[in-house]
Design a protein around this motif. Structure first.
Motif: not given
Length: 279
Positions: A153, A155, A186, A204
């Motif tokens: 997390e 990003g 991200t 991703q």
């Protein structure tokens, strides 16, 4: 500047490599990058850890926690013994956790700080679940799973750290939701933090991928841990759903007894990690 423009602006800066990290993040990042070298001598690792008092205290605390001292071994009282107990991979993950945690340290707005705290709790629970799931279910590397979950997390932590500058950035507004910009941010933050490619790819992939049955990969590990986490991300547009009928087949590879043990152990590990990060 509305939400759409703010996302676009931050994404454009990210693509140019113009990412604004707090000083405390840069300090922890330097330690993390040095520890990324598997040939880093133990004495150099000790020097690096001692140069960051918070990391030194947390390393010793983590080594003495139930998470890494399940056999009730003797209490360690120095960094050398702590590193020997938890290993380089977990020291690297702990440095990464400091990086992630520090993103929220300078947030002034109380509502944003609350979101950052919930996002941290989500991260901790996913990390502890991922480690156990990797070890007992998907048979991927537990250390890699722990690290990947800690940064999955990052990003959103970065967006929270910039939200004071962009009022309304994180308000609910489906019409201005920009997943493409969020993905760019991200990706660039992961790149800036030198996250290894297999880990970055799995993180991703969480947005658009489904859990395969049976779960076997790092991505599956993260998806399942995220699904089982008792704390949701406050910035997730909607809970990540498992594929249709997945709930009914999870018990094919995690029976009820195993699930209870998994959740209980992950909960204890989350408490240990939280206590460590409060040192």
């Amino acid at each position: 500047m509305n939400k759409l423009e703010a996302y676009g602006h931050i994404a454009a800066l990210a693509i140019r490599g113009d990412l604004v990290f707090p000083t405390s993040v840069n300090a922890a990042l330097r330690v993390q990058l040095a520890l990324d070298d598997p040939e880093c001598p133990i004495d150099e690792a000790i020097r690096l850890v001692l140069a960051e008092p918070q990391l030194a205290a947390r390393t010793v605390a983590l080594a003495n926690s139930a998470m890494f001292n399940r056999t009730n071994g003797p209490e360690v009282t120095n960094v050398r013994a702590a590193i020997m107990r938890i290993g380089y991979h977990n020291l690297f993950a702990l440095a990464a956790a400091m990086v992630v945690r520090q993103f929220g340290s300078k947030i002034a707005d109380p509502e944003l700080r609350a979101k950052a705290e919930q996002l941290w709790q989500h991260t901790v629970h996913v990390a502890c679940l991922a480690r156990i799931i990797a070890r007992d279910v998907t048979y991927t590397n537990p250390d890699t799973a722990l690290f990947a979950a800690i940064v999955h997390e990052v990003g959103n932590f970065y967006l929270l750290s910039r939200a004071d500058e962009f009022p309304g950035l994180l308000e609910d507004d489906p019409e201005n939701w920009q997943p493409a910009s969020e993905e760019i941010i991200t990706r660039e933050v992961l790149k800036k933090l030198n996250i290894p490619e297999p880990v970055s790819t799995a993180i991703q992939g969480m947005r658009d991928s489904f859990l395969q049955i049976p779960p076997e990969t790092l991505l599956d590990t993260l998806l399942l841990a995220n699904h089982l986490s008792p704390v949701a991300s406050p910035l997730q547009a909607a809970p990540r759903e498992l594929p249709p009928h997945s709930e009914s087949v999870i018990d094919l590879f995690i029976d009820e007894e195993m699930m209870e043990e998994l959740l209980a152990q992950a909960g204890k590990d989350a408490e240990a990690m939280n206590a460590t990060m409060l040192v």
